[in-house]
Write an enzyme that holds these catalytic residues in place. Structure first.
Site, PDB file in Angstrom:
ATOM      1  N   TYR A  22      37.897  -2.799 -28.319  1.00 27.65           N
ATOM      2  CA  TYR A  22      38.446  -1.917 -27.285  1.00 27.65           C
ATOM      3  C   TYR A  22      39.270  -2.730 -26.277  1.00 27.65           C
ATOM      4  O   TYR A  22      38.739  -3.667 -25.662  1.00 27.65           O
ATOM      5  CB  TYR A  22      37.296  -1.185 -26.604  1.00 27.65           C
ATOM      6  CG  TYR A  22      37.602  -0.501 -25.312  1.00 27.65           C
ATOM      7  CD1 TYR A  22      38.636   0.438 -25.217  1.00 27.65           C
ATOM      8  CD2 TYR A  22      36.848  -0.766 -24.169  1.00 27.65           C
ATOM      9  CE1 TYR A  22      38.906   1.075 -24.012  1.00 27.65           C
ATOM     10  CE2 TYR A  22      37.101  -0.127 -22.964  1.00 27.65           C
ATOM     11  CZ  TYR A  22      38.138   0.790 -22.893  1.00 27.65           C
ATOM     12  OH  TYR A  22      38.398   1.420 -21.695  1.00 27.65           O
ATOM     13  N   ASP A  68      27.009  -1.773 -27.342  1.00 24.80           N
ATOM     14  CA  ASP A  68      27.634  -0.645 -26.664  1.00 24.80           C
ATOM     15  C   ASP A  68      27.577   0.546 -27.622  1.00 24.80           C
ATOM     16  O   ASP A  68      28.307   0.595 -28.611  1.00 24.80           O
ATOM     17  CB  ASP A  68      29.080  -0.996 -26.307  1.00 24.80           C
ATOM     18  CG  ASP A  68      29.780   0.094 -25.502  1.00 24.80           C
ATOM     19  OD1 ASP A  68      29.454   1.285 -25.712  1.00 24.80           O
ATOM     20  OD2 ASP A  68      30.667  -0.229 -24.692  1.00 24.80           O
ATOM     21  N   ILE A  88      28.027   3.941 -26.961  1.00 22.68           N
ATOM     22  CA  ILE A  88      28.472   5.163 -26.284  1.00 22.68           C
ATOM     23  C   ILE A  88      29.013   6.214 -27.253  1.00 22.68           C
ATOM     24  O   ILE A  88      29.179   7.377 -26.868  1.00 22.68           O
ATOM     25  CB  ILE A  88      29.534   4.858 -25.201  1.00 22.68           C
ATOM     26  CG1 ILE A  88      30.843   4.345 -25.806  1.00 22.68           C
ATOM     27  CG2 ILE A  88      28.992   3.879 -24.183  1.00 22.68           C
ATOM     28  CD1 ILE A  88      31.967   4.200 -24.795  1.00 22.68           C
ATOM     29  N   LYS A 142      31.520  10.186 -24.054  1.00 26.52           N
ATOM     30  CA  LYS A 142      32.014  10.479 -25.410  1.00 26.52           C
ATOM     31  C   LYS A 142      31.154  11.529 -26.115  1.00 26.52           C
ATOM     32  O   LYS A 142      31.673  12.505 -26.653  1.00 26.52           O
ATOM     33  CB  LYS A 142      32.064   9.195 -26.239  1.00 26.52           C
ATOM     34  CG  LYS A 142      32.735   8.015 -25.543  1.00 26.52           C
ATOM     35  CD  LYS A 142      34.156   8.313 -25.113  1.00 26.52           C
ATOM     36  CE  LYS A 142      34.786   7.098 -24.438  1.00 26.52           C
ATOM     37  NZ  LYS A 142      36.167   7.357 -23.980  1.00 26.52           N
TER      38      LYS A 142
END
Length: 471
Positions: free
Chosen positions: A145, A230, A232, A273
């Site tokens: 990202y 992570d 999410i 998300k």
């Protein structure tokens, strides 16, 4: 004398990345079906807008939560007054139960180990502040990202060392790549404090395999470092293979609670998300290390989640009938939307990495490059943004080592807008193919013309050479 700090005047925020520049171009010329039908369609923003009707329906059926009432009585004053940074117990309980539900209740989470933050951006930065000193490094698998260059480095002073992954195995992490990244950090005199991964992956749109997760746990155990997962996008997995949380791996391998490895694994979560609420700014850190939890809780003072938001969402997430329906319907709609994107790309002669999660696809446009380099990737990206009017994210902004890959989002627009985007892309590729074919035709014509001229010249030369003998 400088009036501003070095932090204010430096250019290390990453805002000049093509990832953010594409957003700027979109904001200057945003597509609107009525007002600006020739504008840029935003396909560079990973937002989940597919289930707003479910959220709005719940709000209509539960007016007390939205109007800050409890059993018909206003609690506005209670919520308006100061709340400490530990968060509302009811919300933290609802949050960890929702996290467990998304993971099929195969693992459970203790609300006392949850720290609330203003989104995942704040959660990741806070963890880096807790785990690393300025100049120390975290290893991240590529592509990653683009915002991590800002979130993990800008204010903390930490460094990112890439774990180079390639398309040869679907960009999966290998032991050799991990060891090479660790060695690269040592060669730069950087102390490695941990590994950070996104699972499901942003930008790949894939879940990590059991093999990769086991490899990571064994690696951080051997090196004595941290592992941040992570997660999410954990609720966006829409087809097999299913999502495996890092906490499941610890459980499967029977790591004892509060052992060293147990304490060095940390999970980041958010409702941006899975629930499609990025504007509500709800993030969380889950850690098994009590010192990390204590420090992160104190740091959360700089980015709290409002009491009103916590109250509303504690009511929503505590409604198990609603969450069960939402999770199922969200996955169903994501699967259908992903199918539409892949089908549209296929019609344009474009393939993508086989995905099973996320709000985007990792799209392979290598065959459209003028040459196999990142300069050609940027040329293609600019044509797609400025001529085709689609904002997509180039692989180079995600630190991909191979030119020609792009992240394309599909859940932040209507179905009609997605179909229009695919029509634009199809027309662009057809035009490129036609121009290439025309160029080849012209080139062949020139070759044929030269061949004919050469034949005539050879014929004349041969005729002239024979003339003396024939007289």
């Amino acid at each position: 004398m400088k009036l501003l700090s070095g932090k204010a005047s430096c250019n290390s925020h990453g805002q000049d990345s093509s990832y953010f520049l594409g957003w700027e171009e979109y904001e200057n010329n945003p597509y609107d079906e009525i007002k600006n039908p020739k504008g840029i369609i935003q396909m560079g923003l990973a937002e989940n807008q597919l289930c707003f009707d479910l959220l709005e329906s719940w709000l209509e059926k539960n007016p007390d939560a939205a109007s800050f009432k409890r059993e018909g009585q206003s609690i506005f004053r209670e919520l308006a007054l100061f709340q400490d940074y530990h968060g509302l117990p009811a919300f933290k309980k609802a949050m960890v139960e929702f996290m467990s539900e998304i993971r099929g209740n195969r693992v459970t989470f203790d609300p006392n180990h949850l720290v609330l933050t203003a989104g995942a951006t704040s959660a990741n930065e806070t963890l880096i502040f807790c785990l690393a000193e300025p100049g120390e490094a975290f290893l991240l698998p590529t592509p990653y990202y683009p915002g991590f260059d800002r979130d993990l480095k800008w204010r903390t002073g930490a460094e990112i060392v890439p774990i180079q992954c390639t398309s040869s195995n679907g960009f999966q992490i290998t032991e050799a790549a991990l060891e090479q990244a660790y060695q690269d950090a040592e060669n730069r005199n950087l102390r490695v404090k941990g590994v950070l991964v996104t699972n499901p992956s942003n930008p790949l749109g894939t879940t990590m395999t059991w093999n990769e997760l086991n490899l990571l746990v064994s690696f951080i155990e051997a090196k004595g470092i941290h592992l941040i997962s992570d997660e999410i996008y954990s609720g966006t997995v829409f087809t097999s293979p299913g999502f495996v949380s890092l906490m499941e791996v610890l459980k499967e391998r029977h790591f004892e609670k509060f052992s060293e490895v147990w304490k060095r694994v940390h999970v980041v979560y958010s409702l941006s998300k899975d629930l499609g609420l990025p504007g509500f700014r709800i993030g969380a850190i889950y850690s098994n290390d009590e010192m990390v939890v204590a420090a992160a809780t104190k740091m959360s003072s700089f980015g709290l989640v409002s009491s009103q938001t916590q109250y509303l969402l504690s009511a929503m997430l505590s409604d198990k009938k609603f969450t069960k329906k939402y999770i199922s319907e969200n996955q169903k709609r994501l699967k259908q939307r992903h199918k539409l994107l892949v089908s549209g790309l296929h019609k344009a002669g474009i393939s993508c990495l086989q995905g099973n999660a996320g709000l985007f696809s990792w799209v392979d446009m290598r065959h459209l490059l003028r040459s196999n380099d990142f300069e050609s990737e940027m040329e293609l990206w600019k044509k797609i943004v400025y001529d085709v009017k689609l904002n997509i994210s180039p692989g180079s902004s995600c630190h991909c080592t191979e030119p020609g890959w792009f992240r394309v989002c599909f859940a932040n627009m209507s179905e009609d807008t997605l179909e229009l985007a695919m029509q634009r892309l199809n027309a662009f590729v057809a035009e490129m193919s036609s121009a290439a074919a025309h160029g080849r035709s012209n080139h062949q014509s020139v070759k044929n013309s030269r061949k004919k001229s050469l034949t005539k010249w050879v014929f004349r030369l041969s005729f002239d050479d024979r003339q003396p003998e024939e007289r």
